[in-house]
Design an enzyme around this catalytic site. Structure first.
Site, PDB file in Angstrom:
ATOM      1  N   ASP A 316       0.875  -1.175   0.000  1.00 41.06           N
ATOM      2  CA  ASP A 316       0.000   0.000   0.000  1.00 41.06           C
ATOM      3  C   ASP A 316       0.911   1.223   0.000  1.00 41.06           C
ATOM      4  OD1 ASP A 316      -2.454   1.468   0.268  1.00 41.06           O
ATOM      5  OD2 ASP A 316      -1.838   1.870   2.321  1.00 41.06           O
ATOM      6  N   THR A 318       0.523   4.587   0.702  1.00 42.38           N
ATOM      7  CA  THR A 318       0.514   5.495   1.843  1.00 42.38           C
ATOM      8  C   THR A 318       0.919   4.748   3.111  1.00 42.38           C
ATOM      9  OG1 THR A 318      -1.267   6.716   0.808  1.00 42.38           O
ATOM     10  CG2 THR A 318      -0.867   7.128   3.142  1.00 42.38           C
TER      11      THR A 318
END
Length: 798
Positions: A316, A318
Site C-alpha cells: 500500500d 501510503t
C-alpha cells in the site's frame, strides 16, 4: 486522502448531526465500584506461551519419553559412559527452554509497545487506558481504524460505519446509529462516535478469538508440518527394527544380560532424531530475538518462515512507500472561485472531522478554521466513496454543502479540471477536489452534479529507505505490486521515483473474474483507485496462480487483504485493526525492516534443511544397521557411548552452529522430499559401509577382546563417512565452517590417541590392517555418496 477504506461499495450513508453535549462517562467512584465487583475486562491476552507451557512442550515429548526410559535402564545395567546420551538430552532440552523463554520475554516486551490503548471517557475527560482496565458501562470513543475491544451499544455516531467481516464474514460495512449493538472483534472503517461497554472480559463475543489470535502459535508452517511428517514415519520405522534388535541381542546370541541390554539400547537410541525438533524451536526462537532487537514484532512465529517463501509483495503506497504526513503545496481555484472563501471552506471541513487523516490534517495545518461556520451534518471519508463532506451554517443563515475527495470520482468525464489533475498526478503529487454539492448529504449520491471549486495539491513524503528495500526485493526475485486507492497515474509517478518500473493501471477498469484479474496483475505493477474488496480479490487472484503473497499496509482499508494474504505486515503506527490481523508488526514503522525478516526466514529454512539431513542420515543408518544385525544374527556393533560420541561430533555440535549461521539462500518448497532425497542415500551408504567393515573385522579378529576391536573398526568407518556427510552439508565453505569440520575431526582423533579417553569410550584400534581397511571403505563410501548426491542434484535441479 490517506485511505481508510471500508470493505466494499457502501449502502447509502445517512449523516448525523454532531452532538451538542456528549455524555461525560463514568465517574471515578463508579469505576472503582465496578473494579471491586470484578466487572473488568480481564481477559488474559498473551503474546507467548507461559513458562510452564514452554517447559512442558520441551520436556514432555514422545521421543524424550523413549530416551528417558532407555536412559534409566542404562543407569542400572551399564557404566556411566553408556548413559551419556541421557545427559545430552537434558542439556539440549535445557537450551531449548532457555531460548524459548528469552523469545517469550522479547515477544512480551514488544507486545506491550504495540498494544492498543482505547480512549475512554470518564468524568467528562477522554484518556487512553489499557484494554484490561476497561470496566462495565465505560464510554469508549472510536474512530477510523479503531478496533471494538468489548461488546457494547452505540451511544454516539457521526457517520459511523463498522466492518464486522472478521466475525460474520460479510464484507459490507454496517452503518451504526445510537442504540445499535457493536461487537468486539469488529472495527471502524469510517466516521466516529462512542459506545457503552455492556459485556467485558470473557463474556465479550470475541474474547476467546482475540486471545487465540494474540498467542504464540506454531501453525501453518511447512517446516513444522514437514518435521512432524518425518517423525511419524521415523516412529513406524523404529518399531520393527527395535523389536528385532531386542530379540536378536537377548535371545539369538545368548549374550550376558547387561551387555545385551547395552547393545540393544545402543541400537535404538540413534534412531531417534530428537535434536531436530529442538533445533527448529531454537532457530525460530533466536529469530524472534534477533528481529525483536530491530523493533519487529512477530505475532506468529511461522511468519518468519512464511515471509521467506513469499514471491509477491503487495504494497500500500501510503504509510509504506510514503510517510504518513504530507504538505499542501498549492491551491488552484476553479471557475473564478474566491480564494479567501475557499480557504474558509477548507478550514471548516478540517474542523468538521474529529479524527482527520493525513490529507485532512495537512489541510488543517495550512488553513486553520475561522470558527465562523457551524457544522450541521457530516459525511465521513470512505475509500469506497473516495470523498467526504459536510454541511455548514455560514453565520448569515445560509447553509452550504461541500465535498472533498478524488477529482476523477467527483468530476464527470471530459471536465477541464481533470486534464490539470492528470498533469499534477504525473509529477507524483496528490490532488483533492473541493466541490459544492447540489444535493443534500443524506442523498444516495450527493456527488452527482457537484460543482468543482478548487484543486488542493499535496506533496507526499517518500520514505528514504523505500528505494533500497524495493531494490532488495527485485534482486531476490520477489515481485512488488503497489496497490493503492489513490489515482493510478500519481501512484505510478511515486513508484517511478523509487525505481519501481511498470504499467500503472486504473483498478476501476479491471475485470471482475479471478482469471482476468490474475492476468492483469501479472502484466501490471502499479494499481490505483483500488477498493478494499478489490484489494482482497487481488490477493486471492495472485494466490490462485500459485503465488505466496505478503500484504503490507497501515490503514483499515488494508485489513481484509492483510487477513487473506499468506503473510500480513502492518506498520506500528497503523490502525489497531491492521495490527490485530497482521502476523508481523513493524513497530518502528520502517519498511526497510522487511529485508531483515526475509533474511531471518531464509536463515531458518535453509539451515534447518541442512541440519535435518544430518539428523535423518543418522536415523536411516541406525535403522539399517539394526535390520542388518537382525538378518545376520550378530551382536550389535556399538555401545551407547560410541554413538553418543559420534552423534555429538558429527551432528550435535555442528548442527547447532549450522542452524544459527547466516544463510541467504532463496527458500524452496517441498521440505520433506528435499531432505529425504539426501538423507536416504546418505544413511544407506553409511550403514552399508559400516556393516561391511564390521563383518570383515569379525573375520579378522579372534580371541578375547575381539568384539571391542571390531567395534572400534566399525566406529572409525562410521565416523569417517559421517564426517564426509558433514563436510558436504557444510558447503559452501567459509573459514568458520572449515574450522568447525576440522575441530570435530581433531576431537575424534584425540579420543583415539589419549589412553584415558580410549578406555572411557572403549575405543582402541588394533593392528594396521583393519584400521586402514576401514579408511579405504570409508573413502569408497564417500566417493559413492558424492556421485549419488550429484545425481540427485541434477535429477531434481530447481
Amino acid at each position: 486522502m490517506t485511505h481508510i477504506d471500508a470493505g466494499s461499495e457502501l449502502d447509502p450513508v445517512h449523516p448525523v448531526a454532531l452532538p451538542e453535549s456528549p455524555p461525560a462517562g463514568l465517574t471515578g467512584a463508579e469505576v472503582a465500584e465496578r473494579v471491586a465487583r470484578g466487572q473488568v475486562n480481564d481477559v488474559p491476552v498473551r503474546s507467548s506461551r507461559s513458562l510452564g507451557e514452554i517447559v512442558r512442550a520441551n520436556v514432555f515429548t514422545r521421543f524424550n519419553a523413549i530416551i528417558g526410559v532407555l536412559w534409566l535402564v542404562m543407569l542400572f545395567v551399564a557404566p556411566i559412559q553408556d548413559s551419556l546420551f541421557g545427559f545430552v538430552i537434558i542439556a539440549n532440552t535445557g537450551i531449548g527452554i532457555v531460548q524459548e523463554w528469552r523469545a517469550k520475554q522479547t515477544l512480551d516486551s514488544l507486545a506491550v509497545v504495540g498494544e492498543s490503548r482505547p480512549t475512554v471517557r470518564r468524568d467528562g475527560t477522554a484518556a487512553e487506558v489499557a484494554t484490561s482496565e476497561i470496566v462495565l458501562d465505560d464510554l469508549i470513543e472510536i474512530g477510523p481504524g479503531d478496533k471494538i475491544v468489548v461488546d457494547g451499544v452505540c451511544a454516539e455516531a457521526e457517520g459511523l460505519e463498522i466492518d464486522e467481516s472478521l466475525l460474520t464474514g460479510e464484507a459490507d460495512p454496517v452503518v451504526k446509529r445510537p442504540g445499535d449493538p457493536v461487537m468486539s472483534g469488529s472495527f471502524v472503517v469510517a466516521g466516529g462516535g462512542a459506545y457503552k461497554a455492556t459485556r467485558v472480559g470473557r463474556e465479550a463475543y470475541a474474547a476467546q478469538l482475540a486471545e487465540e489470535a494474540s498467542r504464540f502459535t506454531l501453525v501453518h508452517s511447512e517446516l513444522r508440518t514437514g518435521i512432524s511428517t518425518i517423525l511419524k514415519y521415523v516412529t513406524w520405522m523404529m518399531v520393527p527394527a527395535a523389536a528385532g534388535l531386542v530379540v536378536t541381542q537377548l535371545v539369538v546370541k545368548n549374550n550376558g544380560l547387561k551387555d545385551a541390554v547395552a547393545r540393544t539400547v545402543g541400537g535404538i537410541v540413534p534412531m531417534v532424531p530428537e535434536g531436530l525438533v529442538l533445533l527448529t524451536s531454537v532457530a525460530f526462537a533466536i529469530g524472534v530475538i534477533r528481529l525483536g532487537r530491530k523493533q519487529c514484532l512477530v505475532q506468529e512465529l511461522p511468519a518468519i518462515e512464511g515471509l521467506a517463501r513469499v514471491d509477491t509483495v503487495c504494497l500500500d503506497k501510503t504509510g509504506t512507500l510514503t510517510e504518513g504526513g504530507m504538505d499542501v503545496t498549492d491551491l488552484r481555484t476553479l471557475d473564478g472561485a474566491d480564494e479567501r472563501y475557499v480557504r474558509k471552506v477548507l478550514g471548516a471541513l478540517g474542523e468538521s472531522d474529529p479524527r482527520p487523516n493525513a490529507s485532512l490534517q495537512a489541510i488543517i495545518d495550512a488553513y486553520p478554521d475561522s470558527e465562523e461556520w457551524r457544522c450541521v451534518e457530516s459525511l465521513p471519508f470512505s475509500s469506497a466513496r473516495k470523498y467526504s463532506g459536510a454541511a455548514f451554517s455560514e453565520g448569515d443563515g445560509e447553509t452550504s454543502t461541500w465535498l472533498l475527495g478524488a477529482p476523477d470520482v467527483l468530476l464527470g468525464d471530459g471536465d477541464p479540471a481533470l486534464a490539470e489533475t492528470e498533469k499534477l498526478n504525473e509529477q507524483g503529487l496528490r490532488v483533492l477536489l473541493l466541490a459544492r454539492a447540489r444535493r443534500d448529504l443524506d442523498e444516495p449520491e450527493p456527488a452527482k452534479g457537484a460543482r468543482p471549486t478548487a484543486l488542493v495539491v499535496l506533496e507526499q513524503r517518500l520514505r528514504p529507505d523505500a528505494s533500497d528495500t524495493l531494490r532488495y526485493f527485485a534482486d531476490q526475485d520477489v515481485r512488488a505490486k503497489v496497490i493503492s486507492g489513490d489515482n493510478a497515474v500519481s501512484v505510478g509517478a511515486v513508484a517511478a521515483k523509487l525505481g519501481l518500473d511498470g504499467t500503472a493501471v486504473d483498478a476501476r477498469r479491471l475485470p471482475d473474474g479471478r482469471d482476468g484479474m490474475a492476468d492483469a496483475l501479472d502484466s501490471g505493477t502499479v494499481f490505483g483507485r483500488v477498493t478494499p474488496r478489490q484489494k482482497r480479490d487481488m490477493v486471492g487472484a495472485l494466490q490462485s496462480r500459485g503465488h505466496t503473497v505478503a500484504m503490507t499496509g497501515d490503514g483499515v482499508n488494508d485489513v481484509l487483504a492483510l487477513k487473506d494474504a499468506d503473510i500480513g505486515v502492518a506498520m506500528g503506527s497503523g490502525s489497531e485493526a491492521t495490527r490485530a490481523v497482521a502476523q508481523i508488526v513493524l513497530l518502528d514503522n520502517s519498511f526497510a525492516s522487511l529485508p531483515s525478516v526475509v533474511g531471518e526466514g531464509r536463515r531458518v529454512i535453509g539451515n534447518i534443511t541442512r541440519v535435518a539431513t544430518l539428523f535423518l542420515v543418522k536415523t536411516v543408518y541406525s535403522v539399517l544397521l539394526a535390520l542388518l544385525v537382525v538378518c545376520w544374527g550378530v551382536e550389535y556393533p556399538f555401545l551407547p557411548r560410541h554413538l553418543t560420541l559420534l552423534s555429538t561430533l558429527t551432528i550435535g555440535v555442528p548442527a547447532f552452529f549450522l542452524a544459527l549461521a547466516p544463510n541467504k539462500e532463496r527458500a524452496k518448497p517441498h521440505f520433506v522430499p528435499r531432505v529425504m532425497r539426501y538423507a536416504v542415500p546418505g544413511g544407506v551408504v553409511a550403514g552399508a559401509a559400516t556393516f561391511l567393515t564390521y563383518l570383515l573385522a569379525r573375520h579378522h579378529y579372534t580371541g578375547p577382546g575381539a568384539l571391542d576391536a571390531e567395534t572400534s573398526a566399525a566406529t572409525l568407518t562410521l565416523f569417517l563417512v559421517s564426517m564426509w556427510v558433514l563436510a558436504v552439508i557444510a558447503r559452501p565453505y567459509t573459514w568458520w565452517r572449515l574450522t568447525l569440520v576440522a575441530a570435530m575431526a581433531a576431537a575424534f582423533f584425540l579420543v583415539l590417541a589419549v589412553p584415558p579417553l580410549q578406555t572411557f569410550f572403549a575405543l582402541r584400534l588394533i593392528g594396521l590392517t583393519m584400521p586402514w581397511t576401514a579408511v579405504g571403505i570409508s573413502v569408497a563410501a564417500a566417493a559413492v555418496l558424492e556421485l549419488m548426491w550429484k545425481w540427485v542434484d541434477r535429477r531434481f535441479a530447481d
